[in-house]
Scaffold this motif. Structure first.
Motif, PDB file in Angstrom:
ATOM      1  N   THR A 109      37.413 -56.250  -9.219  1.00  0.00           N
ATOM      2  CA  THR A 109      36.509 -56.708  -8.169  1.00  0.00           C
ATOM      3  C   THR A 109      36.167 -58.172  -8.408  1.00  0.00           C
ATOM      4  O   THR A 109      35.703 -58.542  -9.492  1.00  0.00           O
ATOM      5  CB  THR A 109      35.213 -55.881  -8.154  1.00  0.00           C
ATOM      6  OG1 THR A 109      35.537 -54.515  -7.913  1.00  0.00           O
ATOM      7  CG2 THR A 109      34.272 -56.370  -7.053  1.00  0.00           C
ATOM      8  N   TRP A 149      34.058 -61.467  -6.774  1.00  0.00           N
ATOM      9  CA  TRP A 149      33.039 -61.888  -5.821  1.00  0.00           C
ATOM     10  C   TRP A 149      33.228 -63.372  -5.498  1.00  0.00           C
ATOM     11  O   TRP A 149      33.448 -64.177  -6.402  1.00  0.00           O
ATOM     12  CB  TRP A 149      31.648 -61.664  -6.394  1.00  0.00           C
ATOM     13  CG  TRP A 149      31.251 -60.229  -6.437  1.00  0.00           C
ATOM     14  CD1 TRP A 149      31.446 -59.351  -7.469  1.00  0.00           C
ATOM     15  CD2 TRP A 149      30.621 -59.486  -5.389  1.00  0.00           C
ATOM     16  NE1 TRP A 149      30.974 -58.103  -7.134  1.00  0.00           N
ATOM     17  CE2 TRP A 149      30.452 -58.160  -5.865  1.00  0.00           C
ATOM     18  CE3 TRP A 149      30.169 -59.808  -4.108  1.00  0.00           C
ATOM     19  CZ2 TRP A 149      29.858 -57.166  -5.101  1.00  0.00           C
ATOM     20  CZ3 TRP A 149      29.574 -58.818  -3.346  1.00  0.00           C
ATOM     21  CH2 TRP A 149      29.420 -57.509  -3.836  1.00  0.00           C
ATOM     22  N   THR A 200      29.464 -50.111   8.115  1.00  0.00           N
ATOM     23  CA  THR A 200      30.874 -50.396   8.341  1.00  0.00           C
ATOM     24  C   THR A 200      31.013 -51.716   9.087  1.00  0.00           C
ATOM     25  O   THR A 200      30.054 -52.252   9.646  1.00  0.00           O
ATOM     26  CB  THR A 200      31.544 -49.273   9.155  1.00  0.00           C
ATOM     27  OG1 THR A 200      30.891 -49.157  10.424  1.00  0.00           O
ATOM     28  CG2 THR A 200      31.470 -47.952   8.412  1.00  0.00           C
ATOM     29  N   THR A 201      32.231 -52.234   9.086  1.00  0.00           N
ATOM     30  CA  THR A 201      32.512 -53.505   9.750  1.00  0.00           C
ATOM     31  C   THR A 201      32.780 -53.280  11.230  1.00  0.00           C
ATOM     32  O   THR A 201      33.631 -52.457  11.601  1.00  0.00           O
ATOM     33  CB  THR A 201      33.732 -54.180   9.102  1.00  0.00           C
ATOM     34  OG1 THR A 201      33.427 -54.481   7.741  1.00  0.00           O
ATOM     35  CG2 THR A 201      34.094 -55.466   9.835  1.00  0.00           C
ATOM     36  N   GLY A 205      31.160 -62.365  -0.646  1.00  0.00           N
ATOM     37  CA  GLY A 205      31.964 -61.218  -0.281  1.00  0.00           C
ATOM     38  C   GLY A 205      32.547 -60.560  -1.519  1.00  0.00           C
ATOM     39  O   GLY A 205      32.717 -61.203  -2.569  1.00  0.00           O
ATOM     40  N   SER A 206      32.856 -59.279  -1.401  1.00  0.00           N
ATOM     41  CA  SER A 206      33.479 -58.516  -2.480  1.00  0.00           C
ATOM     42  C   SER A 206      34.946 -58.312  -2.131  1.00  0.00           C
ATOM     43  O   SER A 206      35.264 -57.787  -1.063  1.00  0.00           O
ATOM     44  CB  SER A 206      32.766 -57.163  -2.635  1.00  0.00           C
ATOM     45  OG  SER A 206      33.453 -56.337  -3.550  1.00  0.00           O
ATOM     46  N   PHE A 207      35.832 -58.709  -3.038  1.00  0.00           N
ATOM     47  CA  PHE A 207      37.269 -58.619  -2.792  1.00  0.00           C
ATOM     48  C   PHE A 207      37.912 -57.780  -3.895  1.00  0.00           C
ATOM     49  O   PHE A 207      37.727 -58.056  -5.081  1.00  0.00           O
ATOM     50  CB  PHE A 207      37.893 -60.019  -2.756  1.00  0.00           C
ATOM     51  CG  PHE A 207      37.275 -60.919  -1.717  1.00  0.00           C
ATOM     52  CD1 PHE A 207      37.741 -60.916  -0.414  1.00  0.00           C
ATOM     53  CD2 PHE A 207      36.205 -61.744  -2.038  1.00  0.00           C
ATOM     54  CE1 PHE A 207      37.162 -61.733   0.556  1.00  0.00           C
ATOM     55  CE2 PHE A 207      35.616 -62.565  -1.082  1.00  0.00           C
ATOM     56  CZ  PHE A 207      36.099 -62.561   0.221  1.00  0.00           C
ATOM     57  N   GLN A 208      38.660 -56.773  -3.490  1.00  0.00           N
ATOM     58  CA  GLN A 208      39.330 -55.906  -4.445  1.00  0.00           C
ATOM     59  C   GLN A 208      40.751 -56.401  -4.646  1.00  0.00           C
ATOM     60  O   GLN A 208      41.543 -56.466  -3.702  1.00  0.00           O
ATOM     61  CB  GLN A 208      39.330 -54.459  -3.953  1.00  0.00           C
ATOM     62  CG  GLN A 208      39.513 -53.435  -5.050  1.00  0.00           C
ATOM     63  CD  GLN A 208      38.361 -53.403  -6.044  1.00  0.00           C
ATOM     64  OE1 GLN A 208      37.219 -53.700  -5.687  1.00  0.00           O
ATOM     65  NE2 GLN A 208      38.665 -53.069  -7.282  1.00  0.00           N
ATOM     66  N   ALA A 260      31.953 -55.402   3.548  1.00  0.00           N
ATOM     67  CA  ALA A 260      32.453 -56.047   2.324  1.00  0.00           C
ATOM     68  C   ALA A 260      31.600 -57.227   1.862  1.00  0.00           C
ATOM     69  O   ALA A 260      31.935 -57.858   0.863  1.00  0.00           O
ATOM     70  CB  ALA A 260      33.887 -56.525   2.550  1.00  0.00           C
ATOM     71  N   TYR A 261      30.501 -57.511   2.571  1.00  0.00           N
ATOM     72  CA  TYR A 261      29.715 -58.701   2.244  1.00  0.00           C
ATOM     73  C   TYR A 261      28.294 -58.343   1.824  1.00  0.00           C
ATOM     74  O   TYR A 261      27.645 -57.483   2.420  1.00  0.00           O
ATOM     75  CB  TYR A 261      29.647 -59.649   3.443  1.00  0.00           C
ATOM     76  CG  TYR A 261      30.945 -60.359   3.716  1.00  0.00           C
ATOM     77  CD1 TYR A 261      31.252 -61.562   3.095  1.00  0.00           C
ATOM     78  CD2 TYR A 261      31.878 -59.809   4.591  1.00  0.00           C
ATOM     79  CE1 TYR A 261      32.445 -62.207   3.332  1.00  0.00           C
ATOM     80  CE2 TYR A 261      33.085 -60.438   4.834  1.00  0.00           C
ATOM     81  CZ  TYR A 261      33.362 -61.646   4.204  1.00  0.00           C
ATOM     82  OH  TYR A 261      34.559 -62.276   4.441  1.00  0.00           O
ATOM     83  N   VAL A 306      26.489 -54.988  -1.077  1.00  0.00           N
ATOM     84  CA  VAL A 306      26.954 -54.716   0.285  1.00  0.00           C
ATOM     85  C   VAL A 306      26.006 -53.685   0.896  1.00  0.00           C
ATOM     86  O   VAL A 306      25.670 -52.689   0.243  1.00  0.00           O
ATOM     87  CB  VAL A 306      28.401 -54.182   0.265  1.00  0.00           C
ATOM     88  CG1 VAL A 306      28.855 -53.803   1.667  1.00  0.00           C
ATOM     89  CG2 VAL A 306      29.337 -55.216  -0.353  1.00  0.00           C
TER      90      VAL A 306
END
Length: 396
Positions: free
Chosen positions: A345, A347, A316-317, A337-340, A331-332, A311
């Protein structure tokens, strides 16, 4: 103009790439035994058939419901294996949802496009720090700030797409068979949303531009490059780039939209608006094979693969307001994308089209991999509850 004829040289390249990849064994997509128990020690949560069946809606009072007509999910990896379907796949025939049925993967297409672009970077044919203006002179307005290939691939370009409401029923039913020329999906009459590199904003615009860049440096259609570099070497027999074809070939679960006249089939549509950002059709087994090859470094060299899992630091977004202090963190990486999910984590990438809300994701070590598709009954909107339940049951 799109070139459809494959040259002998292109076929030779495909043969070389196939050999180099060492196509993942059939066991990855077709395990001899699909069992919940891990095959090696793992710290991941144990899979529960009861929870997964409930999540997908394969229980009394499950699917169809007010939100979705059907769903499928496939989990693979050394941390356990499970698959299931629920609901109805075709109201005309009464057919079930096929376990390895095809579906419109929507924005998961962006990962394929990122792979092709980064292969071209590795080959020295695309330079991440050169600008769109250098590759496509005259395409962008003269007053636009320079936009690099890197900024296109990590969603920080500030480019705008055309503002058509393509996920609303009224627009969809009137325009579902329209043809869009490559690049016409971008709106270059608007000023950039922000200075390139200032923020990250997820959307289709960057990946329509990536498609144009791929075509410019290769002289081939985006569809051909995806086919020759990914689909054919990995033998993704259920995956296609449909160009203008409005149908889904082969077994698939139909997508529907609830209207005042009942359920209307929305499976058929011209995908040219989505093009290099969201047009691909695929299957759970193919997408799992693709993830394995990608994460294992068999599609993109290490330096470029790293960018897919990175990322942009300090970014920031962009949320559209004038206060950067309330922007969520970026987050990308490039494509992915990275998802918590709790402390884990994952991907991957989600994607949707009318009638379909989908996702693919994996732990970085591939020990748990999920592909799912939910046949939504209301296009657009937030990720369906059913999808969130499937993700939660798979990873938490």
């Amino acid at each position: 103009m799109r070139k459809r004829t494959r040259t002998t040289a292109a076929l030779a390249v495909t043969a070389v790439v196939t050999a180099a990849l060492g196509v993942p064994s059939a066991v990855a997509a077709h395990p001899a035994r699909c069992v919940l128990e891990p095959s090696v020690p793992t710290t991941l949560p144990t899979l529960s058939a009861t929870k997964l069946s409930a999540a997908i809606g394969d229980v009394p009072g499950g699917l169809p419901d007010a939100e979705a007509s059907g769903a499928l999910a496939q989990i693979r990896g050394t941390a356990g294996c499970w698959q299931g379907t629920a609901g109805i796949g075709d109201i005309r025939t009464g057919g079930d949802v096929p376990q390895n049925g095809k579906f419109r993967i929507g924005s998961m297409t962006k990962v394929f496009t990122a792979v092709v672009a980064l292969q071209l970077v590795a080959e020295g044919r695309l330079d991440l720090d050169k600008t769109v203006q250098e590759y496509l002179p005259g395409f962008l307005p003269a007053d636009y700030l320079p936009i690099t290939v890197r900024q296109v691939l990590n969603y920080t370009s500030g480019l705008n797409g055309v503002g058509v409401p393509h996920k609303t029923p009224a627009w969809f039913f009137e325009h579902r068979y329209d043809h869009w020329a490559d690049g016409s999906q971008l709106d270059v009459t608007k000023p950039l949303a922000f200075a390139p590199g200032e923020y990250q904003r997820y959307g289709n615009a960057d990946y329509w531009m990536a498609g144009l860049l791929i075509q410019k440096v290769t002289g081939h259609a985006w569809e051909r490059e995806v086919h020759d570099r990914i689909i054919e070497p990995l033998r993704l027999r259920g995956t296609s780039t449909p160009v203008d074809s409005s149908r889904i070939p082969g077994p698939y679960s139909h997508g529907y939209e609830v209207t005042k006249d009942g359920w209307v089939d929305v499976s058929s549509a011209n995908p040219s608006l989505q093009w290099s950002a969201a047009a691909i059709i695929s299957t759970p087994e193919d997408l799992d094979r693709f993830m394995v090859a990608l994460f294992d470094g068999k599609l993109v060299p290490p330096a470029q693969l790293d960018l897919m899992f990175t990322v942009p630091p300090g970014t920031t977004t962009f949320d559209g307001d004038k206060d950067p202090a309330n922007n969520p963190p970026a987050a990308y990486g490039m494509g992915l994308g990275s998802f918590q999910i709790g402390s884990l984590t994952v991907w991957g990438k989600t994607g949707d089209r009318p009638g379909y809300a989908n996702g693919m994701g994996a732990t970085r070590d591939l020990s748990r991999r999920l592909v799912f598709s939910v046949n939504t009954l209301h296009m657009g909107g937030d990720q369906p509850v059913r999808a969130r339940q499937i993700i939660g049951a798979a990873f938490s």
